[in-house]
Design an enzyme around this catalytic site. Structure first.
Site, PDB file in Angstrom:
ATOM      1  N   LYS A 113       0.816  -1.195   0.000  1.00  0.00           N
ATOM      2  CA  LYS A 113       0.000   0.000   0.000  1.00  0.00           C
ATOM      3  C   LYS A 113       0.864   1.266   0.000  1.00  0.00           C
ATOM      4  O   LYS A 113       0.549   2.237  -0.653  1.00  0.00           O
ATOM      5  CB  LYS A 113      -0.874  -0.022   1.256  1.00  0.00           C
ATOM      6  CG  LYS A 113      -2.171   0.733   1.136  1.00  0.00           C
ATOM      7  CD  LYS A 113      -3.035   0.468   2.369  1.00  0.00           C
ATOM      8  CE  LYS A 113      -4.166   1.482   2.458  1.00  0.00           C
ATOM      9  NZ  LYS A 113      -4.831   1.440   3.764  1.00  0.00           N
ATOM     10  N   LYS A 132      12.559  -2.262   1.893  1.00  0.00           N
ATOM     11  CA  LYS A 132      11.178  -1.808   1.777  1.00  0.00           C
ATOM     12  C   LYS A 132      11.157  -0.293   1.635  1.00  0.00           C
ATOM     13  O   LYS A 132      11.756   0.415   2.434  1.00  0.00           O
ATOM     14  CB  LYS A 132      10.388  -2.225   3.021  1.00  0.00           C
ATOM     15  CG  LYS A 132       8.949  -1.822   2.973  1.00  0.00           C
ATOM     16  CD  LYS A 132       8.117  -2.694   3.859  1.00  0.00           C
ATOM     17  CE  LYS A 132       6.655  -2.445   3.607  1.00  0.00           C
ATOM     18  NZ  LYS A 132       5.837  -3.469   4.230  1.00  0.00           N
ATOM     19  N   TYR A 182      16.143 -10.712   4.349  1.00  0.00           N
ATOM     20  CA  TYR A 182      15.564 -11.351   3.170  1.00  0.00           C
ATOM     21  C   TYR A 182      15.250 -12.808   3.511  1.00  0.00           C
ATOM     22  O   TYR A 182      16.098 -13.530   4.029  1.00  0.00           O
ATOM     23  CB  TYR A 182      16.545 -11.265   2.001  1.00  0.00           C
ATOM     24  CG  TYR A 182      16.155 -12.100   0.806  1.00  0.00           C
ATOM     25  CD1 TYR A 182      14.893 -11.977   0.228  1.00  0.00           C
ATOM     26  CD2 TYR A 182      17.050 -13.008   0.244  1.00  0.00           C
ATOM     27  CE1 TYR A 182      14.530 -12.750  -0.875  1.00  0.00           C
ATOM     28  CE2 TYR A 182      16.706 -13.779  -0.853  1.00  0.00           C
ATOM     29  CZ  TYR A 182      15.433 -13.643  -1.404  1.00  0.00           C
ATOM     30  OH  TYR A 182      15.090 -14.413  -2.486  1.00  0.00           O
ATOM     31  N   ASP A 226       0.436 -10.245  14.464  1.00  0.00           N
ATOM     32  CA  ASP A 226      -0.628 -10.587  13.519  1.00  0.00           C
ATOM     33  C   ASP A 226      -0.198 -11.857  12.795  1.00  0.00           C
ATOM     34  O   ASP A 226       0.483 -11.787  11.786  1.00  0.00           O
ATOM     35  CB  ASP A 226      -0.782  -9.418  12.551  1.00  0.00           C
ATOM     36  CG  ASP A 226      -2.122  -9.415  11.854  1.00  0.00           C
ATOM     37  OD1 ASP A 226      -2.943 -10.306  12.153  1.00  0.00           O
ATOM     38  OD2 ASP A 226      -2.335  -8.541  11.006  1.00  0.00           O
TER      39      ASP A 226
HETATM   40  C1  AK6 Z   1       9.759  -9.795   1.648  1.00  0.00           C
HETATM   41  C2  AK6 Z   1      11.002 -11.836   1.278  1.00  0.00           C
HETATM   42  C3  AK6 Z   1      11.693 -10.395   2.928  1.00  0.00           C
HETATM   43  C4  AK6 Z   1      10.598  -8.305   3.513  1.00  0.00           C
HETATM   44  C5  AK6 Z   1      10.150  -6.473  10.367  1.00  0.00           C
HETATM   45  C6  AK6 Z   1       4.532   0.411   7.259  1.00  0.00           C
HETATM   46  C7  AK6 Z   1       4.758  -0.182   8.495  1.00  0.00           C
HETATM   47  C8  AK6 Z   1       2.990   1.946   8.243  1.00  0.00           C
HETATM   48  C9  AK6 Z   1       8.690  -5.282   8.895  1.00  0.00           C
HETATM   49  C10 AK6 Z   1       6.208  -2.001   7.710  1.00  0.00           C
HETATM   50  C11 AK6 Z   1       8.741  -4.100   9.627  1.00  0.00           C
HETATM   51  C12 AK6 Z   1       7.952  -3.009   9.258  1.00  0.00           C
HETATM   52  C13 AK6 Z   1       7.100  -3.107   8.147  1.00  0.00           C
HETATM   53  C14 AK6 Z   1       7.034  -4.291   7.420  1.00  0.00           C
HETATM   54  C15 AK6 Z   1       7.837  -5.356   7.785  1.00  0.00           C
HETATM   55  C16 AK6 Z   1       7.328  -6.756   5.902  1.00  0.00           C
HETATM   56  C17 AK6 Z   1       7.901  -8.460   4.169  1.00  0.00           C
HETATM   57  C18 AK6 Z   1       7.379  -8.191   5.505  1.00  0.00           C
HETATM   58  O1  AK6 Z   1       5.995  -1.848   6.531  1.00  0.00           O
HETATM   59  N1  AK6 Z   1       5.637  -1.248   8.683  1.00  0.00           N
HETATM   60  C19 AK6 Z   1       3.652   1.469   7.141  1.00  0.00           C
HETATM   61  C20 AK6 Z   1       3.204   1.335   9.483  1.00  0.00           C
HETATM   62  C21 AK6 Z   1       4.070   0.270   9.606  1.00  0.00           C
HETATM   63  O2  AK6 Z   1       9.439  -6.414   9.188  1.00  0.00           O
HETATM   64  N2  AK6 Z   1       7.831  -6.550   7.093  1.00  0.00           N
HETATM   65  O3  AK6 Z   1       6.853  -5.896   5.182  1.00  0.00           O
HETATM   66  S1  AK6 Z   1       9.162  -7.397   3.614  1.00  0.00           S
HETATM   67  C22 AK6 Z   1      10.666  -9.505   2.659  1.00  0.00           C
HETATM   68  C23 AK6 Z   1       9.934 -10.978   0.931  1.00  0.00           C
HETATM   69  C24 AK6 Z   1       9.242 -11.626  -0.118  1.00  0.00           C
HETATM   70  C25 AK6 Z   1       9.920 -12.822  -0.367  1.00  0.00           C
HETATM   71  N3  AK6 Z   1      10.957 -12.927   0.477  1.00  0.00           N
HETATM   72  N4  AK6 Z   1      11.860 -11.549   2.263  1.00  0.00           N
END
Ligand code: AK6
Length: 362
Positions: A113, A132, A182, A226
Site C-alpha cells: 500500500k 522496503k 531477506y 498478527d
Molecule cells: C519480503 C522476502 C523479505 C521483507 C520487520 C509500514 C509499516 C505503516 C517489517 C512495515 C517491519 C515493518 C514493516 C514491514 C515489515 C514486511 C515483508 C514483511 O511496513 N511497517 C507502514 C506502518 C508500519 O518487518 N515486514 O513488510 S518485507 C521480505 C519478501 C518476499 C519474499 N521474500 N523476504
C-alpha cells in the site's frame, strides 16, 4: 531501551539536508551476534560465504543485535560523538549514514500500500537484504507515521531466529527505507495454497517455531503479533519467520481471504470488545494450526457476521483426516476463556508437537 526514532518522517516538508535525518553505520563484523541466537544461523552462514575472513570495512548489522547497547538502536545525531564500537575502522565509517546509494537494487519482492519491497545488496559487504520503500506522502495521507514509528521501535527490541529482522532504516526527502532480512523461500501462504494443506510433521514444526517466537515476544511484553499465514515468510532452510505487516506488502487482493482474514483470526474477547492481553496470540496460534492442517481457518463463513457468531460460540469442527492429538492441541488453544488456553510453554511440551516436529534448521 532504545530511543524512539522520533526524527523519522519529520523531514517530509523540509530540506533534504535535515540535520535530524540520522541513520548510522555499524562498523565491525556482523557475524558475532548471530551465534548467540542460534548455532547454525543462515545469516551467519551467508555472511561467511560473502565475507572472506580478514575482510574489513563497514558491515550492515542488525539494529537489534545488542539489546544491552542502546546506542545501536537509537538514531545518531550528527556531532553527537563517536560511535562506541572499539572495532571502528575509521571515523568516516562511524559517521556514514545509509542512503539508497549504498545498495544495488534487484527484483521486486512484493507490492504494498505504501510502497514496494525489493531484493537489494549492500554494495560494500554484498550482504543481501529486502529493502522496503515507503512513501512519506502516502504514510502521511493515511495517518500511519506514528504506527510506523512504533513498529520500528518494537522491532528494534526483537532479535529471534523466527522473527524477521529489521536491520536498519533511513530516509530521504520523500521516502522511508526499511532494511529488512531477506527470506529466500518467500511467502508461506503461497506454499499453503500450493499444497492446499500441510501434513502434521510440517505443521508441528511451524507451530513449534511460532510458539518459541511468540514466547520471546511475550517475554518482551510485545503482544498481538498478527500471525495469519500472510504475515509469515520462509528462510533459506524453510524455517518460519514472523514478518508482520504483511498487509503493507501484499495488495489486499493477493488472497481472497485477506479482507476477512483479520476477522478469522480474531479471538472472542476482541470481538466482544473486552479487555485483552497476550492470550489473544494463543488463540491465533490455534487458528493458524487449524488452517495449516485443514487448509482454511476454522471459523470461515459466508459473511463476517457468521464468522463472528462461529467465533463467539467456538463452533469448531475438524475434518476426519486430522489426528486426535492434533485436535487435542487445537482445542486447547481455541478456548473461549483466555485463562483456559494452553500456555506457550505447554504448547512446546505438547506430545503431538514433540512427536511430530522436525529438528530445527535455523
Ligand atoms: C519480503 C522476502 C523479505 C521483507 C520487520 C509500514 C509499516 C505503516 C517489517 C512495515 C517491519 C515493518 C514493516 C514491514 C515489515 C514486511 C515483508 C514483511 O511496513 N511497517 C507502514 C506502518 C508500519 O518487518 N515486514 O513488510 S518485507 C521480505 C519478501 C518476499 C519474499 N521474500 N523476504
Amino acid at each position: 531501551m532504545a530511543a524512539e526514532p522520533d526524527c523519522l518522517l519529520k523531514s517530509v516538508n523540509s530540506s533534504a539536508s535535515d540535520p535530524h535525518q540520522s541513520v548510522k553505520i555499524q562498523p565491525g563484523p556482523v557475524k558475532t551476534h548471530e551465534k548467540a541466537v542460534t548455532s547454525k544461523s543462515t545469516d551467519s552462514a551467508r555472511y561467511q560465504r560473502e565475507h572472506p575472513p580478514g575482510e574489513s570495512g563497514r558491515v550492515l548489522k542488525p539494529v537489534n543485535s545488542r539489546p544491552s547497547c542502546p546506542e545501536l538502536t537509537a538514531p545518531v545525531k550528527p556531532g553527537s560523538g563517536k560511535v562506541q564500537q572499539k572495532t571502528t575502522t575509521s571515523s568516516e565509517s562511524a559517521r556514514k549514514k545509509w542512503t539508497l546509494e549504498d545498495f544495488d537494487i534487484g527484483r521486486p519482492l512484493g507490492k504494498g500500500k505504501f510502497g514496494n519491497v525489493y531484493l537489494a545488496r549492500e554494495k560494500s559487504t554484498k550482504y543481501v537484504v529486502a529493502l522496503k520503500v515507503l512513501f512519506k506522502s502516502q504514510l502521511q495521507k493515511a495517518g500511519v507515521e506514528h504506527q510506523l514509528r512504533r513498529e520500528i521501535e518494537i522491532q528494534s527490541h526483537l532479535s529471534h531466529p523466527h522473527i524477521l529482522r529489521l536491520f536498519q532504516y533511513f530516509q530521504d526527502k520523500t521516502r522511508v527505507y526499511l532494511v529488512l532480512e531477506y527470506a529466500p523461500k518467500g511467502e508461506l501462504y503461497k506454499e499453503l495454497m500450493k499444497n492446499t494443506r500441510f501434513d502434521e510433521r510440517r505443521t508441528a514444526t511451524y507451530m513449534y517455531q511460532m510458539t518459541s517466537a511468540l514466547k520471546y515476544c511475550h517475554s518482551k511484553k510485545v503482544i498481538h503479533r498478527d500471525i495469519k499465514p500472510e504475515n509469515l515468510l520462509l528462510g533459506l532452510t524453510g524455517d518460519l519467520k514472523i514478518a508482520d505487516f504483511g498487509w503493507s506488502v501484499h495488495a489486499p487482493s493477493s488472497r481472497r481471504t485477506t479482507l476477512c482474514g483479520t476477522l478469522d483470526y480474531l479471538p472472542p474477547e476482541m470481538i466482544e470488545g473486552k479487555l485483552h492481553d497476550e492470550k489473544v496470540d494463543i488463540w491465533s496460534l490455534g487458528v493458524l494450526c487449524y488452517e495449516f492442517l485443514v487448509g482454511k481457518p476454522p471459523f470461515e463463513a459466508e459473511s463476517n457476521a457468521d464468522t463472528y457468531r462461529r467465533i463467539t460460540k467456538v463452533d469448531l469442527q475438524f475434518p476426519r483426516h486430522v489426528s486426535e492429538p492434533a485436535k487435542n492441541l487445537v482445542s486447547q488453544l481455541l478456548k473461549h476463556d483466555p485463562n483456559q488456553r494452553l500456555s506457550l510453554d505447554k504448547v512446546l511440551e505438547h506430545p503431538w508437537i514433540k512427536e511430530n516436529r522436525l529438528p530445527s534448521t535455523s
